[in-house]
Write a protein that holds these residues in place. Structure first.
Motif, PDB file in Angstrom:
ATOM      1  N   ARG A  68       0.807  -1.224   0.000  1.00 20.07           N
ATOM      2  CA  ARG A  68       0.000   0.000   0.000  1.00 20.07           C
ATOM      3  C   ARG A  68       0.841   1.277   0.000  1.00 20.07           C
ATOM      4  NH1 ARG A  68      -5.414  -0.978   1.816  1.00 20.07           N
ATOM      5  NH2 ARG A  68      -5.818   0.924   0.652  1.00 20.07           N
ATOM      6  N   ILE A  69       2.166   1.137  -0.091  1.00 23.84           N
ATOM      7  CA  ILE A  69       3.053   2.295   0.030  1.00 23.84           C
ATOM      8  C   ILE A  69       2.768   3.347  -1.038  1.00 23.84           C
ATOM      9  CG2 ILE A  69       5.464   3.053  -0.181  1.00 23.84           C
ATOM     10  CD1 ILE A  69       6.237   0.479   1.346  1.00 23.84           C
ATOM     11  N   GLU A  70       2.648   2.943  -2.294  1.00 24.05           N
ATOM     12  CA  GLU A  70       2.425   3.922  -3.362  1.00 24.05           C
ATOM     13  C   GLU A  70       1.115   4.665  -3.170  1.00 24.05           C
ATOM     14  OE1 GLU A  70       4.046   5.844  -5.626  1.00 24.05           O
ATOM     15  OE2 GLU A  70       5.575   4.561  -4.774  1.00 24.05           O
ATOM     16  N   GLU A  71       0.072   3.930  -2.841  1.00 22.18           N
ATOM     17  CA  GLU A  71      -1.223   4.588  -2.624  1.00 22.18           C
ATOM     18  C   GLU A  71      -1.164   5.513  -1.410  1.00 22.18           C
ATOM     19  OE1 GLU A  71      -5.975   3.654  -2.010  1.00 22.18           O
ATOM     20  OE2 GLU A  71      -4.576   1.973  -2.135  1.00 22.18           O
ATOM     21  N   TYR A  72      -0.442   5.117  -0.374  1.00 19.29           N
ATOM     22  CA  TYR A  72      -0.292   5.966   0.807  1.00 19.29           C
ATOM     23  C   TYR A  72       0.371   7.286   0.426  1.00 19.29           C
ATOM     24  CZ  TYR A  72       0.623   7.356   5.596  1.00 19.29           C
ATOM     25  OH  TYR A  72       0.640   8.044   6.785  1.00 19.29           O
ATOM     26  N   ARG A  73       1.415   7.207  -0.390  1.00 15.34           N
ATOM     27  CA  ARG A  73       2.074   8.437  -0.872  1.00 15.34           C
ATOM     28  C   ARG A  73       1.083   9.318  -1.632  1.00 15.34           C
ATOM     29  NH1 ARG A  73       6.962   5.101  -2.408  1.00 15.34           N
ATOM     30  NH2 ARG A  73       8.524   5.693  -0.884  1.00 15.34           N
ATOM     31  N   GLU A  74       0.314   8.701  -2.514  1.00 19.10           N
ATOM     32  CA  GLU A  74      -0.662   9.450  -3.316  1.00 19.10           C
ATOM     33  C   GLU A  74      -1.697  10.141  -2.434  1.00 19.10           C
ATOM     34  OE1 GLU A  74      -2.250   6.574  -6.051  1.00 19.10           O
ATOM     35  OE2 GLU A  74      -0.286   6.287  -7.014  1.00 19.10           O
ATOM     36  N   ARG A  75      -2.189   9.430  -1.427  1.00 11.05           N
ATOM     37  CA  ARG A  75      -3.185  10.017  -0.524  1.00 11.05           C
ATOM     38  C   ARG A  75      -2.635  11.239   0.195  1.00 11.05           C
ATOM     39  NH1 ARG A  75      -7.775   6.920   1.181  1.00 11.05           N
ATOM     40  NH2 ARG A  75      -8.085   5.315  -0.388  1.00 11.05           N
ATOM     41  N   HIS A  76      -1.365  11.186   0.551  1.00  7.64           N
ATOM     42  CA  HIS A  76      -0.776  12.302   1.286  1.00  7.64           C
ATOM     43  C   HIS A  76      -0.294  13.436   0.382  1.00  7.64           C
ATOM     44  CE1 HIS A  76      -1.262   9.631   4.628  1.00  7.64           C
ATOM     45  NE2 HIS A  76      -1.176  10.705   5.382  1.00  7.64           N
ATOM     46  N   ALA A  77      -0.304  13.199  -0.908  1.00 11.89           N
ATOM     47  CA  ALA A  77      -0.038  14.285  -1.854  1.00 11.89           C
ATOM     48  C   ALA A  77      -1.292  15.131  -2.048  1.00 11.89           C
ATOM     49  CB  ALA A  77       0.427  13.713  -3.192  1.00 11.89           C
ATOM     50  N   ALA A  78      -2.430  14.625  -1.547  1.00 11.65           N
ATOM     51  CA  ALA A  78      -3.711  15.329  -1.721  1.00 11.65           C
ATOM     52  C   ALA A  78      -4.571  15.182  -0.464  1.00 11.65           C
ATOM     53  CB  ALA A  78      -4.444  14.783  -2.938  1.00 11.65           C
ATOM     54  N   VAL A  79      -4.023  15.556   0.684  1.00 15.29           N
ATOM     55  CA  VAL A  79      -4.784  15.491   1.937  1.00 15.29           C
ATOM     56  C   VAL A  79      -5.975  16.442   1.837  1.00 15.29           C
ATOM     57  CG1 VAL A  79      -4.713  15.901   4.439  1.00 15.29           C
ATOM     58  CG2 VAL A  79      -2.742  14.873   3.271  1.00 15.29           C
ATOM     59  N   TRP A  80      -7.121  15.978   2.306  1.00 15.91           N
ATOM     60  CA  TRP A  80      -8.346  16.773   2.237  1.00 15.91           C
ATOM     61  C   TRP A  80      -8.135  18.130   2.911  1.00 15.91           C
ATOM     62  CZ3 TRP A  80     -11.368  12.399   5.035  1.00 15.91           C
ATOM     63  CH2 TRP A  80     -11.450  11.267   4.224  1.00 15.91           C
ATOM     64  N   PRO A  81      -8.557  19.206   2.285  1.00 17.75           N
ATOM     65  CA  PRO A  81      -8.406  20.538   2.896  1.00 17.75           C
ATOM     66  C   PRO A  81      -9.050  20.639   4.272  1.00 17.75           C
ATOM     67  CG  PRO A  81      -9.004  20.749   0.592  1.00 17.75           C
ATOM     68  CD  PRO A  81      -9.108  19.285   0.936  1.00 17.75           C
ATOM     69  N   GLU A  82     -10.194  19.996   4.470  1.00 14.88           N
ATOM     70  CA  GLU A  82     -10.842  20.064   5.780  1.00 14.88           C
ATOM     71  C   GLU A  82     -10.058  19.304   6.847  1.00 14.88           C
ATOM     72  OE1 GLU A  82     -13.404  16.987   3.433  1.00 14.88           O
ATOM     73  OE2 GLU A  82     -12.144  18.699   2.962  1.00 14.88           O
ATOM     74  N   MET A  83      -9.276  18.297   6.441  1.00 10.10           N
ATOM     75  CA  MET A  83      -8.418  17.584   7.386  1.00 10.10           C
ATOM     76  C   MET A  83      -7.243  18.480   7.781  1.00 10.10           C
ATOM     77  SD  MET A  83      -8.050  14.913   9.165  1.00 10.10           S
ATOM     78  CE  MET A  83      -6.871  13.865   9.975  1.00 10.10           C
ATOM     79  N   LEU A  84      -6.663  19.153   6.804  1.00  7.11           N
ATOM     80  CA  LEU A  84      -5.565  20.087   7.095  1.00  7.11           C
ATOM     81  C   LEU A  84      -6.030  21.192   8.043  1.00  7.11           C
ATOM     82  CD1 LEU A  84      -4.096  20.427   3.494  1.00  7.11           C
ATOM     83  CD2 LEU A  84      -3.213  19.011   5.381  1.00  7.11           C
ATOM     84  N   GLN A  85      -7.220  21.701   7.792  1.00  8.49           N
ATOM     85  CA  GLN A  85      -7.778  22.749   8.646  1.00  8.49           C
ATOM     86  C   GLN A  85      -8.005  22.229  10.066  1.00  8.49           C
ATOM     87  OE1 GLN A  85     -11.365  24.533   7.153  1.00  8.49           O
ATOM     88  NE2 GLN A  85     -11.681  25.752   8.997  1.00  8.49           N
ATOM     89  N   ALA A  86      -8.543  21.020  10.183  1.00  5.75           N
ATOM     90  CA  ALA A  86      -8.793  20.435  11.504  1.00  5.75           C
ATOM     91  C   ALA A  86      -7.492  20.266  12.283  1.00  5.75           C
ATOM     92  CB  ALA A  86      -9.510  19.095  11.357  1.00  5.75           C
ATOM     93  N   LEU A  87      -6.444  19.790  11.627  1.00  8.91           N
ATOM     94  CA  LEU A  87      -5.152  19.641  12.303  1.00  8.91           C
ATOM     95  C   LEU A  87      -4.649  20.987  12.816  1.00  8.91           C
ATOM     96  CD1 LEU A  87      -3.525  17.115   9.841  1.00  8.91           C
ATOM     97  CD2 LEU A  87      -3.896  16.692  12.287  1.00  8.91           C
ATOM     98  N   SER A  88      -4.698  21.991  11.955  1.00 10.33           N
ATOM     99  CA  SER A  88      -4.234  23.325  12.361  1.00 10.33           C
ATOM    100  C   SER A  88      -5.041  23.873  13.521  1.00 10.33           C
ATOM    101  CB  SER A  88      -4.314  24.292  11.181  1.00 10.33           C
ATOM    102  OG  SER A  88      -3.368  23.944  10.211  1.00 10.33           O
ATOM    103  N   GLU A  89      -6.363  23.774  13.425  1.00  5.56           N
ATOM    104  CA  GLU A  89      -7.232  24.295  14.484  1.00  5.56           C
ATOM    105  C   GLU A  89      -7.108  23.514  15.783  1.00  5.56           C
ATOM    106  OE1 GLU A  89     -11.109  24.312  12.688  1.00  5.56           O
ATOM    107  OE2 GLU A  89     -10.679  26.103  11.496  1.00  5.56           O
ATOM    108  N   SER A  90      -6.629  22.268  15.703  1.00  3.84           N
ATOM    109  CA  SER A  90      -6.502  21.420  16.892  1.00  3.84           C
ATOM    110  C   SER A  90      -5.125  21.509  17.543  1.00  3.84           C
ATOM    111  CB  SER A  90      -6.802  19.958  16.523  1.00  3.84           C
ATOM    112  OG  SER A  90      -8.137  19.842  16.085  1.00  3.84           O
ATOM    113  N   GLY A  91      -4.270  22.370  16.999  1.00  3.78           N
ATOM    114  CA  GLY A  91      -2.987  22.599  17.653  1.00  3.78           C
ATOM    115  C   GLY A  91      -1.832  21.758  17.154  1.00  3.78           C
ATOM    116  N   TRP A  92      -1.969  21.103  15.991  1.00  2.00           N
ATOM    117  CA  TRP A  92      -0.866  20.342  15.403  1.00  2.00           C
ATOM    118  C   TRP A  92      -0.060  21.312  14.551  1.00  2.00           C
ATOM    119  CZ3 TRP A  92      -1.000  14.584  14.965  1.00  2.00           C
ATOM    120  CH2 TRP A  92      -1.984  14.024  15.789  1.00  2.00           C
ATOM    121  N   ARG A  93       1.215  21.490  14.848  1.00  2.74           N
ATOM    122  CA  ARG A  93       2.073  22.432  14.139  1.00  2.74           C
ATOM    123  C   ARG A  93       3.301  21.706  13.582  1.00  2.74           C
ATOM    124  NH1 ARG A  93      -1.944  24.751  14.817  1.00  2.74           N
ATOM    125  NH2 ARG A  93      -2.407  26.488  16.164  1.00  2.74           N
ATOM    126  N   ASN A  94       3.818  22.249  12.500  1.00  5.16           N
ATOM    127  CA  ASN A  94       5.070  21.738  11.941  1.00  5.16           C
ATOM    128  C   ASN A  94       5.019  20.220  11.760  1.00  5.16           C
ATOM    129  OD1 ASN A  94       7.632  22.208  10.903  1.00  5.16           O
ATOM    130  ND2 ASN A  94       8.634  21.953  12.880  1.00  5.16           N
TER     131      ASN A  94
END
Length: 106
Positions: free
Chosen positions: A14-40
């Motif tokens: 599943r390595i290749e697909e995992y890479r692909e998924r993380h090349a296009a992380v959902w914008p709402e997931m990125l926002q949730a991480l930022s709003e929840s205090g995950w930095r860097n």
């Protein structure tokens, strides 16, 4: 600020697909991480599937709890769980164990 590092193991098939998924992380997931205090936040993947994660947060328990309350996180974790070995039925964000920091050069 807490620095958090963890290891997980991506299934070799599943390595290749995992890479692909993380090349296009959902914008709402990125926002949730930022709003929840995950930095860097970074993920590093070795060819054999060893995944090293690193992020910084003011409070690890609070950051994890904040993400656990997010519907988008439940969806993301459900989709990502099949990519990993050794989670024993846990979601990836519940299955990682932070490594102990033994040195830091500031």
């Amino acid at each position: 600020m807490q620095r958090v590092c963890f290891l997980l193991k991506v299934r070799p098939d599943r390595i290749e697909e995992y890479r692909e998924r993380h090349a296009a992380v959902w914008p709402e997931m990125l926002q949730a991480l930022s709003e929840s205090g995950w930095r860097n936040y970074s993920l590093f993947l070795r060819e054999d599937g060893l995944l090293v994660g690193y992020f910084e947060t003011e409070d690890l328990d609070a950051a994890r709890a904040a993400m656990a309350r997010r519907e988008v996180n439940a969806r993301w974790q459900a989709e990502m769980a099949p990519f990993f070995e050794g989670l024993d039925g846990k979601a990836p964000d519940e299955g990682f164990v932070p490594l102990q920091e033994i040195f830091h050069l500031d």
